[in-house]
Design a protein around this motif. Sequence first.
Motif, PDB file in Angstrom:
ATOM      1  N   ARG A   9       0.856  -1.251   0.133  1.00 43.86           N
ATOM      2  CA  ARG A   9      -0.146   0.125  -0.085  1.00 43.86           C
ATOM      3  C   ARG A   9       0.675   1.262   0.008  1.00 43.86           C
ATOM      4  O   ARG A   9       0.357   2.406  -0.673  1.00 43.86           O
ATOM      5  CB  ARG A   9      -0.895   0.375   1.050  1.00 43.86           C
ATOM      6  CG  ARG A   9      -1.892   1.061   0.643  1.00 43.86           C
ATOM      7  CD  ARG A   9      -2.827   1.022   2.794  1.00 43.86           C
ATOM      8  NE  ARG A   9      -2.146   1.050   3.528  1.00 43.86           N
ATOM      9  CZ  ARG A   9      -2.374   2.044   4.521  1.00 43.86           C
ATOM     10  NH1 ARG A   9      -2.046   3.394   4.021  1.00 43.86           N
ATOM     11  NH2 ARG A   9      -1.531   1.736   5.499  1.00 43.86           N
ATOM     12  N   ALA A  10       1.599   1.465   0.552  1.00 46.17           N
ATOM     13  CA  ALA A  10       2.962   2.528   0.623  1.00 46.17           C
ATOM     14  C   ALA A  10       3.337   1.900  -0.374  1.00 46.17           C
ATOM     15  O   ALA A  10       3.723   3.650  -1.371  1.00 46.17           O
ATOM     16  CB  ALA A  10       3.901   1.897   1.699  1.00 46.17           C
ATOM     17  N   HIS A  12       2.399   1.506  -3.573  1.00 47.94           N
ATOM     18  CA  HIS A  12       1.463   2.350  -4.277  1.00 47.94           C
ATOM     19  C   HIS A  12       1.288   3.786  -3.746  1.00 47.94           C
ATOM     20  O   HIS A  12       0.757   4.605  -4.633  1.00 47.94           O
ATOM     21  CB  HIS A  12       0.417   1.148  -4.162  1.00 47.94           C
ATOM     22  CG  HIS A  12       1.200  -0.120  -5.181  1.00 47.94           C
ATOM     23  ND1 HIS A  12       1.872  -1.070  -4.748  1.00 47.94           N
ATOM     24  CD2 HIS A  12       1.495  -0.354  -6.725  1.00 47.94           C
ATOM     25  CE1 HIS A  12       1.991  -1.705  -6.043  1.00 47.94           C
ATOM     26  NE2 HIS A  12       2.257  -1.448  -6.900  1.00 47.94           N
ATOM     27  N   ASN A  13       1.640   4.558  -2.670  1.00 43.37           N
ATOM     28  CA  ASN A  13       0.911   5.401  -2.338  1.00 43.37           C
ATOM     29  C   ASN A  13      -0.638   5.834  -1.646  1.00 43.37           C
ATOM     30  O   ASN A  13      -0.803   6.373  -2.210  1.00 43.37           O
ATOM     31  CB  ASN A  13       1.438   6.556  -3.096  1.00 43.37           C
ATOM     32  CG  ASN A  13       1.627   8.276  -2.586  1.00 43.37           C
ATOM     33  OD1 ASN A  13       1.771   8.147  -1.729  1.00 43.37           O
ATOM     34  ND2 ASN A  13       1.040   8.787  -2.987  1.00 43.37           N
ATOM     35  N   THR A  15      -3.573   5.253   1.311  1.00 47.37           N
ATOM     36  CA  THR A  15      -4.102   5.356   1.865  1.00 47.37           C
ATOM     37  C   THR A  15      -5.728   4.035   2.275  1.00 47.37           C
ATOM     38  O   THR A  15      -5.416   2.905   1.530  1.00 47.37           O
ATOM     39  CB  THR A  15      -5.064   6.890   2.643  1.00 47.37           C
ATOM     40  OG1 THR A  15      -6.248   6.560   1.347  1.00 47.37           O
ATOM     41  CG2 THR A  15      -4.153   7.904   2.439  1.00 47.37           C
ATOM     42  N   ASP A  18      -8.203   4.708   0.329  1.00 49.28           N
ATOM     43  CA  ASP A  18      -8.044   4.772  -0.842  1.00 49.28           C
ATOM     44  C   ASP A  18      -8.165   3.244  -1.220  1.00 49.28           C
ATOM     45  O   ASP A  18      -8.557   3.005  -2.155  1.00 49.28           O
ATOM     46  CB  ASP A  18      -7.090   5.322  -0.966  1.00 49.28           C
ATOM     47  CG  ASP A  18      -6.827   7.137  -1.181  1.00 49.28           C
ATOM     48  OD1 ASP A  18      -7.450   6.895  -1.274  1.00 49.28           O
ATOM     49  OD2 ASP A  18      -5.378   7.361  -1.575  1.00 49.28           O
TER      50      ASP A  18
END
Length: 66
Positions: A9-10, A12-13, A15, A18
């Motif tokens: 998740r991080a 792929h930026n 939240t 999201d």
Amino acid sequence: MKNNVKVQRAIHNLTQQDLAGRIGVSRQTINALEAGKYVPSTVLALKLAKLFEKDVTEIFELEPTD
């Protein structure tokens, strides 16, 4: 079961909100999944793998106790 959803998740930026919206679950589901308190269904695991463009085994790993 171990997972690296938070790391993916991080990368792929995204939240938690999201990510949840993209795969059709609640933010609480993502939170529980990342905390190791929830084992995803096959469908959810496949949706995450498709979104992150990874094999399921690159995101989820069985532990010896599983």
